[in-house]
Design a protein around this motif. Sequence first.
Motif, PDB file in Angstrom:
ATOM      1  N   GLY A 208      13.299   0.141   1.400  1.00  0.00           N
ATOM      2  CA  GLY A 208      14.907   0.366   1.022  1.00  0.00           C
ATOM      3  C   GLY A 208      15.549  -0.706   1.036  1.00  0.00           C
ATOM      4  N   LEU A 209      14.809  -1.389   1.820  1.00  0.00           N
ATOM      5  CA  LEU A 209      16.229  -2.626   2.691  1.00  0.00           C
ATOM      6  C   LEU A 209      17.028  -3.202   1.180  1.00  0.00           C
ATOM      7  N   ASP A 210      18.008  -3.573   1.895  1.00  0.00           N
ATOM      8  CA  ASP A 210      19.476  -3.457   0.549  1.00  0.00           C
ATOM      9  C   ASP A 210      19.917  -4.724   1.059  1.00  0.00           C
ATOM     10  N   GLY A 211      19.679  -5.705   2.207  1.00  0.00           N
ATOM     11  CA  GLY A 211      20.053  -6.570   2.548  1.00  0.00           C
ATOM     12  C   GLY A 211      19.063  -7.467   4.085  1.00  0.00           C
ATOM     13  N   ILE A 212      19.777  -8.975   3.609  1.00  0.00           N
ATOM     14  CA  ILE A 212      19.510 -10.149   5.167  1.00  0.00           C
ATOM     15  C   ILE A 212      20.472 -10.779   5.525  1.00  0.00           C
ATOM     16  N   GLU A 213      20.314 -11.075   6.645  1.00  0.00           N
ATOM     17  CA  GLU A 213      21.548 -11.309   7.307  1.00  0.00           C
ATOM     18  C   GLU A 213      21.022 -12.982   6.895  1.00  0.00           C
ATOM     19  N   TRP A 214      22.467 -13.348   6.345  1.00  0.00           N
ATOM     20  CA  TRP A 214      21.800 -14.797   5.986  1.00  0.00           C
ATOM     21  C   TRP A 214      22.973 -16.128   6.890  1.00  0.00           C
ATOM     22  N   ASN A 215      23.645 -15.634   7.961  1.00  0.00           N
ATOM     23  CA  ASN A 215      24.538 -16.599   8.387  1.00  0.00           C
ATOM     24  C   ASN A 215      24.392 -15.787   9.866  1.00  0.00           C
ATOM     25  N   HIS A 216      23.789 -16.534  10.793  1.00  0.00           N
ATOM     26  CA  HIS A 216      23.313 -16.261  12.340  1.00  0.00           C
ATOM     27  C   HIS A 216      23.270 -17.391  12.932  1.00  0.00           C
ATOM     28  N   PRO A 217      23.499 -17.693  14.314  1.00  0.00           N
ATOM     29  CA  PRO A 217      23.941 -18.711  15.253  1.00  0.00           C
ATOM     30  C   PRO A 217      21.973 -19.245  14.790  1.00  0.00           C
ATOM     31  N   SER A 218      21.079 -18.348  15.173  1.00  0.00           N
ATOM     32  CA  SER A 218      19.270 -19.832  15.337  1.00  0.00           C
ATOM     33  C   SER A 218      19.545 -20.138  13.969  1.00  0.00           C
ATOM     34  N   HIS A 219      20.362 -19.913  12.226  1.00  0.00           N
ATOM     35  CA  HIS A 219      19.442 -19.934  11.317  1.00  0.00           C
ATOM     36  C   HIS A 219      20.187 -21.519  11.350  1.00  0.00           C
ATOM     37  N   ARG A 224      19.224 -20.346   6.362  1.00  0.00           N
ATOM     38  CA  ARG A 224      19.830 -19.953   5.224  1.00  0.00           C
ATOM     39  C   ARG A 224      19.270 -19.533   3.687  1.00  0.00           C
ATOM     40  N   ARG A 225      18.726 -20.845   2.560  1.00  0.00           N
ATOM     41  CA  ARG A 225      18.408 -20.893   1.675  1.00  0.00           C
ATOM     42  C   ARG A 225      16.925 -19.885   1.097  1.00  0.00           C
ATOM     43  N   GLN A 226      16.682 -19.908   2.653  1.00  0.00           N
ATOM     44  CA  GLN A 226      15.143 -18.797   2.526  1.00  0.00           C
ATOM     45  C   GLN A 226      15.615 -17.493   2.241  1.00  0.00           C
ATOM     46  N   ALA A 227      16.733 -17.081   2.763  1.00  0.00           N
ATOM     47  CA  ALA A 227      17.758 -15.778   3.125  1.00  0.00           C
ATOM     48  C   ALA A 227      18.058 -15.700   1.462  1.00  0.00           C
ATOM     49  N   GLU A 228      18.569 -16.365   0.442  1.00  0.00           N
ATOM     50  CA  GLU A 228      19.648 -16.831  -0.429  1.00  0.00           C
ATOM     51  C   GLU A 228      18.276 -16.489  -1.702  1.00  0.00           C
ATOM     52  N   GLU A 229      17.482 -16.919  -1.437  1.00  0.00           N
ATOM     53  CA  GLU A 229      15.869 -16.661  -2.517  1.00  0.00           C
ATOM     54  C   GLU A 229      15.825 -15.024  -2.651  1.00  0.00           C
ATOM     55  N   ALA A 230      15.151 -14.842  -1.057  1.00  0.00           N
ATOM     56  CA  ALA A 230      14.945 -13.682  -1.065  1.00  0.00           C
ATOM     57  C   ALA A 230      15.959 -12.925  -1.585  1.00  0.00           C
ATOM     58  N   ALA A 231      16.406 -13.030  -1.444  1.00  0.00           N
ATOM     59  CA  ALA A 231      17.886 -11.434  -1.617  1.00  0.00           C
ATOM     60  C   ALA A 231      18.015 -11.828  -3.157  1.00  0.00           C
ATOM     61  N   LYS A 232      17.933 -13.108  -4.406  1.00  0.00           N
ATOM     62  CA  LYS A 232      17.403 -13.203  -5.298  1.00  0.00           C
ATOM     63  C   LYS A 232      16.646 -12.554  -6.452  1.00  0.00           C
ATOM     64  N   CYS A 233      15.518 -12.765  -5.229  1.00  0.00           N
ATOM     65  CA  CYS A 233      14.211 -11.870  -5.634  1.00  0.00           C
ATOM     66  C   CYS A 233      14.010 -10.534  -5.486  1.00  0.00           C
ATOM     67  N   TYR A 234      14.733  -9.869  -4.477  1.00  0.00           N
ATOM     68  CA  TYR A 234      14.464  -8.422  -5.008  1.00  0.00           C
ATOM     69  C   TYR A 234      15.922  -7.727  -4.747  1.00  0.00           C
ATOM     70  N   ARG A 235      17.216  -8.579  -5.469  1.00  0.00           N
ATOM     71  CA  ARG A 235      18.543  -7.702  -5.390  1.00  0.00           C
ATOM     72  C   ARG A 235      18.898  -7.008  -4.067  1.00  0.00           C
ATOM     73  N   LEU A 236      19.253  -8.221  -3.229  1.00  0.00           N
ATOM     74  CA  LEU A 236      19.408  -7.700  -1.575  1.00  0.00           C
ATOM     75  C   LEU A 236      21.125  -8.835  -1.627  1.00  0.00           C
ATOM     76  N   PHE A 237      22.088  -8.000  -1.097  1.00  0.00           N
ATOM     77  CA  PHE A 237      23.152  -8.998  -0.608  1.00  0.00           C
ATOM     78  C   PHE A 237      23.183  -9.596   1.422  1.00  0.00           C
ATOM     79  N   SER A 263      29.512 -11.936  -0.135  1.00  0.00           N
ATOM     80  CA  SER A 263      28.979 -10.493  -1.049  1.00  0.00           C
ATOM     81  C   SER A 263      28.518  -9.229  -0.436  1.00  0.00           C
ATOM     82  N   SER A 264      28.823  -9.825   1.193  1.00  0.00           N
ATOM     83  CA  SER A 264      28.829  -8.156   1.531  1.00  0.00           C
ATOM     84  C   SER A 264      29.872  -7.143   1.835  1.00  0.00           C
TER      85      SER A 264
END
Length: 279
Positions: A208-219, A224-237, A263-264
Amino acid sequence: MYFADLHVHTDVSDGSETAETILREAKEKGITHIAFTDHDTTKSASKHKELSASFGIQAVTGVELSAYDFEGKKKVHILGYGYTRGKHIEALGRETLAHRQENCLRQIGILERLGYQMDVEKIQALAGGSIYKQHIFDYLVQTGQSEEMFGAVYQEIFKNGGACDFDIIYPAAEEAVRAVKADGGAAVLAHPGQQGNFDIIGRLAEAGLDGIEWNHPSHTEEHRRQAEEAAKCYRLFLTGGSDFHGRYERSSAPLGAYPAHISSAGQLYGDLAPAIHGQ
């Protein structure tokens, strides 16, 4: 305007600052939207939301649940936003906080045996609820037994195989996602780059995951690119935040330094009701 910091910790858990102090700074910086994401508890969510409104800042109820990927043997943190209840989140978090308290009391006992002068009542007074290791470090600094929060005691005793280098048992990551969803909230995978969690996004999406933290001090840009790809793949914000802890974080990022993805905005401040009821 949407200038949001959706990952902020207060003195309710392991942050050093009160919500009011944080909001005063947020107002000065022009932050328009905020989420207080104290660990494993929703107990101050309503109060923080009302306090934010008094500063002219729009808040969404938040929490950060500590969890674990038992297949990959890695820690996982799940952010919960906009929940309308707290029953399932609190049930899961209460157990984690009890384990954390027991764990820290054990560490305090070890420090006593190593020759440190410890006072459990004074350490407990520093905590908003459960004791965290940051409260132990703060007490040691305040009593002159350590020069800095993350100095020799941290490196030699709490890390690198030291006497206090042990952790607690956490609930499964899927369980944390389901708890947020059961309480009417949106579940977001926190800082997957930091904890190496990109490989479990598919499993969490099934839960049931809805989103991914894209921007973070450790990223990094790659994270961020991986987060964007995963968001597109699984329809997450996508979200984002500073993961602010004040002086209780070894390298704390400034409030608002890692704004949330646009998108959030609609997901958290549109259809999802941020008010919390029936806890």
